[in-house]
Design an enzyme around this catalytic site. Structure first.
Site, PDB file in Angstrom:
ATOM      1  N   ASN A 189       0.855  -1.189   0.000  1.00 42.34           N
ATOM      2  CA  ASN A 189       0.000   0.000   0.000  1.00 42.34           C
ATOM      3  C   ASN A 189       0.892   1.240   0.000  1.00 42.34           C
ATOM      4  OD1 ASN A 189      -1.844   2.031   0.475  1.00 42.34           O
ATOM      5  ND2 ASN A 189      -2.281   1.421   2.595  1.00 42.34           N
ATOM      6  N   GLU A 233      -5.295  -5.345  10.691  1.00 45.41           N
ATOM      7  CA  GLU A 233      -4.319  -4.268  10.847  1.00 45.41           C
ATOM      8  C   GLU A 233      -4.562  -3.549  12.173  1.00 45.41           C
ATOM      9  OE1 GLU A 233      -2.477  -3.081   6.858  1.00 45.41           O
ATOM     10  OE2 GLU A 233      -4.083  -1.689   7.293  1.00 45.41           O
ATOM     11  N   LYS A 250       0.030   4.216  -0.199  1.00 48.86           N
ATOM     12  CA  LYS A 250      -0.644   5.399   0.380  1.00 48.86           C
ATOM     13  C   LYS A 250      -0.422   6.589  -0.570  1.00 48.86           C
ATOM     14  CE  LYS A 250       0.204   3.401   4.858  1.00 48.86           C
ATOM     15  NZ  LYS A 250       0.098   3.539   6.290  1.00 48.86           N
ATOM     16  N   SER A 260       3.492  -2.418  10.314  1.00 49.66           N
ATOM     17  CA  SER A 260       4.945  -2.406  10.510  1.00 49.66           C
ATOM     18  C   SER A 260       5.613  -3.727  10.126  1.00 49.66           C
ATOM     19  CB  SER A 260       5.283  -2.012  11.950  1.00 49.66           C
ATOM     20  OG  SER A 260       4.840  -0.695  12.217  1.00 49.66           O
ATOM     21  N   GLU A 302      -6.786   4.532   8.074  1.00 51.33           N
ATOM     22  CA  GLU A 302      -6.572   5.954   7.742  1.00 51.33           C
ATOM     23  C   GLU A 302      -7.804   6.565   7.092  1.00 51.33           C
ATOM     24  OE1 GLU A 302      -2.890   5.502   5.613  1.00 51.33           O
ATOM     25  OE2 GLU A 302      -1.938   4.839   7.470  1.00 51.33           O
TER      26      GLU A 302
HETATM   27  C1  PEP Z   1      -0.773  -0.002   6.078  1.00 49.63           C
HETATM   28  O1  PEP Z   1      -0.853   1.198   5.847  1.00 49.63           O
HETATM   29  O2  PEP Z   1      -1.665  -0.753   5.681  1.00 49.63           O
HETATM   30  C2  PEP Z   1       0.385  -0.476   6.830  1.00 49.63           C
HETATM   31  C3  PEP Z   1       0.360  -1.695   7.272  1.00 49.63           C
HETATM   32  O3  PEP Z   1       1.425   0.410   7.017  1.00 49.63           O
HETATM   33  P1  PEP Z   1       2.871   0.086   7.653  1.00 49.63           P
HETATM   34  O4  PEP Z   1       3.358  -1.201   7.048  1.00 49.63           O
HETATM   35  O5  PEP Z   1       3.710   1.244   7.291  1.00 49.63           O
HETATM   36  O6  PEP Z   1       2.659  -0.065   9.131  1.00 49.63           O
END
Ligand code: PEP
Length: 266
Positions: A9, A177, A11, A223, A97
């Protein structure tokens, strides 16, 4: 066995040139037929050029969002059919988000404030358009500390998947998540991830039948990095990763894919 899926992703990151570069490097790292599904999820404006960049490769494409209606006066939105037309296989829905505020420092308030009912309508629209929705669920730190994780997952799964029929459910992907793990550098432990994934699968079983739930893919997101991916992907109910920050560098993303392959022994 469920085929794992690792999706990046982006973003609202990268520009067109760096997106194209990343795809070139990813294609080189992946080879012709990886034993898992791999997708990039760029900003909507880059979907068409990224569709060209991934053409004739195993890299698939996903969108970060879509709207619930098929057409009309919805300035700034894109329909599920429009997303499908770009060449997308997947669409992320209900990312935290979009569910929550962007952050307290945003002078505009920055609230998307999407609720389960809206996400459910988008989910049905996506399925009808032939997309595979990646529906995100997960608790905040406050909810985890308050012992509410399972209640939150119940509410989000039931609410965000309302209207999805058992015969359509096979095209769903769920992403667990935990909000406290997204972009924080602090991932869920493998034990925490496995417990939530098993819980989600059980909940999906009650909704769609255990046979269907056993076939559904549940990604972990929060993460994920080259250093923690193997332990997380060893969990039996974790079927891949939704990766944010670490998907922006081809070398890290490729290491995460490799780690998933290694952990699953595929
Ligand atoms: C995400 O935005 O779905 C995500 C898991 O971000 P990150 O891996 O940066 O925590």
């Amino acid at each position: 066995m469920r085929r794992p899926i690792v999706a990046g992703n982006w973003k609202m990151n990268l520009d067109l040139a760096s997106g194209r570069r990343l795809v070139l490097e990813l294609r080189a790292a992946l080879g012709a037929a990886p034993p898992l599904d791999v997708a990039i999820i760029p900003p909507a404006i880059y979907l068409f050029p990224m569709a060209r960049a991934v053409a004739d490769s195993p890299v698939m494409l996903g969108a970060q969002n879509c709207w619930r209606d098929s057409s009309g006066a919805f300035t700034g939105e894109v329909s599920a059919a429009m997303v499908k037309e770009t060449g997308c296989t997947y669409v992320v829905l209900g990312h935290s988000e979009r569910r929550h505020t962007i952050g307290p420092k945003d002078p505009a308030g920055g609230v998307h404030g999407e609720n389960d009912a809206l996400i459910a309508e988008k989910c049905v629209a996506a399925l009808c358009a032939g997309l595979q929705p990646i529906v995100c669920v997960g608790e905040t730190l406050e909810q985890r500390d308050g012992g509410e994780t399972e209640a939150v997952l119940d509410r989000q799964i039931e609410g965000s998947l309302a209207g999805v029929t058992a015969d359509r459910a096979k095209d769903l992907i769920v992403a667990y998540e935990p909000v406290w793990a997204i972009g924080t550098g602090r991932n869920a432990s493998p034990e925490q991830a496995q417990a939530s994934h098993a819980y989600i699968r059980g909940r999906l079983g009650r909704l769609f039948g255990q046979g269907t739930a056993d076939d559904l893919r549940i990604q972990y997101g929060g993460s994920v990095k080259p250093e923690n991916v193997v332990e997380l992907m060893k969990c039996p109910d974790v079927d891949g990763a939704l990766v944010g920050g670490a998907s922006l560098k081809a070398t890290d993303f490729a290491k995460i894919i490799e780690g998933c392959v290694r952990a699953k022994g595929i």
